[in-house]
Design an enzyme around this catalytic site. Structure first.
Site, PDB file in Angstrom:
ATOM      1  N   GLY A  11       0.830  -1.208   0.000  1.00 53.07           N
ATOM      2  CA  GLY A  11       0.000   0.000   0.000  1.00 53.07           C
ATOM      3  C   GLY A  11       0.858   1.247   0.000  1.00 53.07           C
ATOM      4  N   ARG A  72       0.897  -5.190  -6.130  1.00 51.13           N
ATOM      5  CA  ARG A  72       0.920  -6.444  -5.362  1.00 51.13           C
ATOM      6  C   ARG A  72       1.491  -7.488  -6.327  1.00 51.13           C
ATOM      7  NH1 ARG A  72      -0.810  -4.240  -0.345  1.00 51.13           N
ATOM      8  NH2 ARG A  72      -2.515  -2.864  -0.811  1.00 51.13           N
ATOM      9  N   ASP A 103       4.415  -4.569   6.167  1.00 51.67           N
ATOM     10  CA  ASP A 103       4.921  -5.877   6.612  1.00 51.67           C
ATOM     11  C   ASP A 103       4.969  -6.913   5.490  1.00 51.67           C
ATOM     12  OD1 ASP A 103       2.201  -6.079   6.571  1.00 51.67           O
ATOM     13  OD2 ASP A 103       1.999  -6.953   8.576  1.00 51.67           O
ATOM     14  N   THR A 125       4.053   2.880   5.643  1.00 55.01           N
ATOM     15  CA  THR A 125       2.641   2.486   5.675  1.00 55.01           C
ATOM     16  C   THR A 125       1.878   3.452   6.570  1.00 55.01           C
ATOM     17  OG1 THR A 125       1.074   0.856   6.540  1.00 55.01           O
ATOM     18  CG2 THR A 125       3.276   0.742   7.435  1.00 55.01           C
ATOM     19  N   ASP A 127      -0.496   2.700   8.375  1.00 58.75           N
ATOM     20  CA  ASP A 127      -1.084   1.976   9.517  1.00 58.75           C
ATOM     21  C   ASP A 127      -0.279   2.040  10.813  1.00 58.75           C
ATOM     22  OD1 ASP A 127      -3.273   1.139   8.066  1.00 58.75           O
ATOM     23  OD2 ASP A 127      -2.206  -0.591   7.258  1.00 58.75           O
ATOM     24  N   ASP A 129       1.972   0.070  11.832  1.00 61.83           N
ATOM     25  CA  ASP A 129       1.905  -1.267  12.444  1.00 61.83           C
ATOM     26  C   ASP A 129       3.178  -2.095  12.285  1.00 61.83           C
ATOM     27  OD1 ASP A 129       1.718  -1.585   9.731  1.00 61.83           O
ATOM     28  OD2 ASP A 129       0.083  -3.036   9.789  1.00 61.83           O
ATOM     29  N   ARG A 171      -7.063  -2.341   9.520  1.00 60.42           N
ATOM     30  CA  ARG A 171      -7.660  -3.683   9.573  1.00 60.42           C
ATOM     31  C   ARG A 171      -7.205  -4.451  10.800  1.00 60.42           C
ATOM     32  NH1 ARG A 171      -6.635  -5.751   3.777  1.00 60.42           N
ATOM     33  NH2 ARG A 171      -6.344  -3.571   3.348  1.00 60.42           N
TER      34      ARG A 171
HETATM   35  P1  ADP Z   1       2.369  -4.107   2.551  1.00 59.32           P
HETATM   36  O1  ADP Z   1       3.828  -4.106   2.248  1.00 59.32           O
HETATM   37  O2  ADP Z   1       1.769  -2.736   2.490  1.00 59.32           O
HETATM   38  O3  ADP Z   1       2.043  -4.851   3.822  1.00 59.32           O
HETATM   39  P2  ADP Z   1       1.368  -6.393   0.981  1.00 59.32           P
HETATM   40  O4  ADP Z   1       1.037  -7.219   2.159  1.00 59.32           O
HETATM   41  O5  ADP Z   1       0.404  -6.377  -0.135  1.00 59.32           O
HETATM   42  O6  ADP Z   1       1.628  -4.864   1.357  1.00 59.32           O
HETATM   43  O7  ADP Z   1       2.759  -6.905   0.414  1.00 59.32           O
HETATM   44  C1  ADP Z   1       3.352  -6.297  -0.696  1.00 59.32           C
HETATM   45  C2  ADP Z   1       4.034  -7.314  -1.555  1.00 59.32           C
HETATM   46  O8  ADP Z   1       5.095  -7.939  -0.816  1.00 59.32           O
HETATM   47  C3  ADP Z   1       3.179  -8.479  -2.027  1.00 59.32           C
HETATM   48  O9  ADP Z   1       2.373  -8.170  -3.125  1.00 59.32           O
HETATM   49  C4  ADP Z   1       4.249  -9.502  -2.392  1.00 59.32           C
HETATM   50  O10 ADP Z   1       4.820  -9.230  -3.631  1.00 59.32           O
HETATM   51  C5  ADP Z   1       5.312  -9.262  -1.301  1.00 59.32           C
HETATM   52  N1  ADP Z   1       5.132 -10.245  -0.232  1.00 59.32           N
HETATM   53  C6  ADP Z   1       4.155 -10.284   0.705  1.00 59.32           C
HETATM   54  N2  ADP Z   1       4.270 -11.387   1.497  1.00 59.32           N
HETATM   55  C7  ADP Z   1       5.336 -12.071   1.036  1.00 59.32           C
HETATM   56  C8  ADP Z   1       5.994 -13.299   1.424  1.00 59.32           C
HETATM   57  N3  ADP Z   1       5.541 -14.062   2.428  1.00 59.32           N
HETATM   58  N4  ADP Z   1       7.087 -13.663   0.726  1.00 59.32           N
HETATM   59  C9  ADP Z   1       7.553 -12.929  -0.277  1.00 59.32           C
HETATM   60  N5  ADP Z   1       6.985 -11.779  -0.707  1.00 59.32           N
HETATM   61  C10 ADP Z   1       5.900 -11.350  -0.065  1.00 59.32           C
END
Ligand code: ADP
Length: 319
Positions: A11, A72, A103, A125, A127, A129, A171
């Site tokens: 995000g 994503r 995260d 982020t 959030d 968090d 969330r």
């Molecule tokens: P944020 O970073 O804001 O928490 P996301 O949870 O959508 O956002 O994660 C962003 C991107 O990070 C995902 O689309 C994916 O490409 C990568 N990612 C998330 N989880 C994993 C994981 N367990 N292993 C490898 N890459 C990951």
């Protein structure tokens, strides 16, 4: 280390541009080359990688969103996806990577680090968090956006003697709700970290109305319950004229506050220093206004904690 990369993922958050600018300028200042990776891990896998110069990050410190864009990428969660990413980094001669995101993005950085590619995480982020830092980049701006709305809603709420239920982002983390609720003088704040009771909410509203309050504001984090649901419940048991406002994506955008720009500049520059020191696998943060860094694997294992002092204070002050 001669050449590093930078990407934003997950995000978007206001202040990410200030962080990108800091990474690029700090690296060039020290004689490194910097490559920008577009659209997060998606662009990494697909080789959307371009050299950045001092001028590439001109005129962006004040802009919300991210000039590197974000996306994503499910494929990056797989070993094959990660291998493609590492192949692209090697192809471009990149030896270290700064990942700005939440995260999920840290999970990606962790995966690369475990496969021997040095990454440093920068918490971006709204959030707030991410463990290991008091504040994440974008939180302060989102907070002020929410606060501006609360103040405006309060004007109309008091003119019409209404109760407003305002739904904000969050969330799993209640930071936006909690801090904006305290700053906005909300009567009740509902956060995912703490259970709530309708009886208590109505009790507080009644107490307020008995002592002559003209309006009430209830802030609810989206992860707790839909604001409409709270309003329906209230209408069943009270006679208050209740309205709902769901703030939505406005909370993500906008010009970053001075706080977020300074935070992003400090954290982005520190991330480059860590790579230059050969210390990959770290995540940077700010604790008690000092720059800190922690093992990224360890940060991902730690739960996010809400500031309970602020939560308790909000109860005392909204009596
Ligand atoms: P944020 O970073 O804001 O928490 P996301 O949870 O959508 O956002 O994660 C962003 C991107 O990070 C995902 O689309 C994916 O490409 C990568 N990612 C998330 N989880 C994993 C994981 N367990 N292993 C490898 N890459 C990951």
């Amino acid at each position: 280390m001669k050449r590093i990369g930078v990407l934003t993922s997950g995000g978007d958050a206001p202040g990410m541009n200030a962080a990108i600018r800091a990474v690029v300028r700090k690296a060039i200042y020290h004689g490194l080359e910097v490559y920008g990776i577009k659209q997060g891990y998606n662009g990494l896998i697909n080789g959307k990688i371009e050299k950045m110069e001092l001028g590439s990050v001109g005129d962006i410190i004040q802009r919300g969103g991210t000039v590197l864009r974000s996306a994503r990428c499910e494929e990056f969660k797989t070993k094959e996806g990660q291998a493609k990413g590492i192949e692209q980094l090697k192809k471009h001669g990149i030896e270290g990577l700064v990942v700005i995101g939440g995260d999920g993005s840290y999970q990606g950085a962790k995966a690369l680090t475990e496969q021997g590619f040095p990454c440093v995480g920068v918490p971006g982020t709204i959030d707030n968090d991410i463990p290991g830092t008091d504040f994440t980049i974008g939180f302060d701006t989102a907070l002020n956006t929410v606060l501006d709305s609360i103040d405006k809603i309060r004007d109309t709420a008091s003119s019409h003697e209404r109760t407003f239920v305002i739904e904000v982002m969050g969330r799993h983390a209640g930071d936006i709700a909690l801090w904006s609720g305290l700053a906005g003088g909300a009567e009740t704040i509902l956060i995912p970290e703490e259970a709530y009771s309708m009886d208590e909410i109505t009790e507080r509203l009644k107490n307020g109305s008995e002592r002559g309050k003209k309006h009430s504001i209830i802030i609810v984090a989206e992860g707790v319950v839909k604001a409409h649901r709270i309003a329906e419940e209230l209408e069943k048991v009270t006679t208050y004229d209740t309205r709902v406002s769901v703030l939505g994506h406005v909370q993500r955008g906008g010009t970053p506050t001075a706080f977020d720009r300074v935070l992003a500049s400090r954290l982005g520059a520190r991330a480059v220093e860590l790579l230059m020191e050969g210390r990959g696998g770290r995540a940077v943060g700010i604790v008690k206004n000092e720059l800190v860094d922690d093992d990224i694997l360890e940060i991902l294992r730690r739960p996010h904690q809400i500031n309970m002092d602020i939560y308790k204070l909000s109860h005392v002050l909204s009596i």
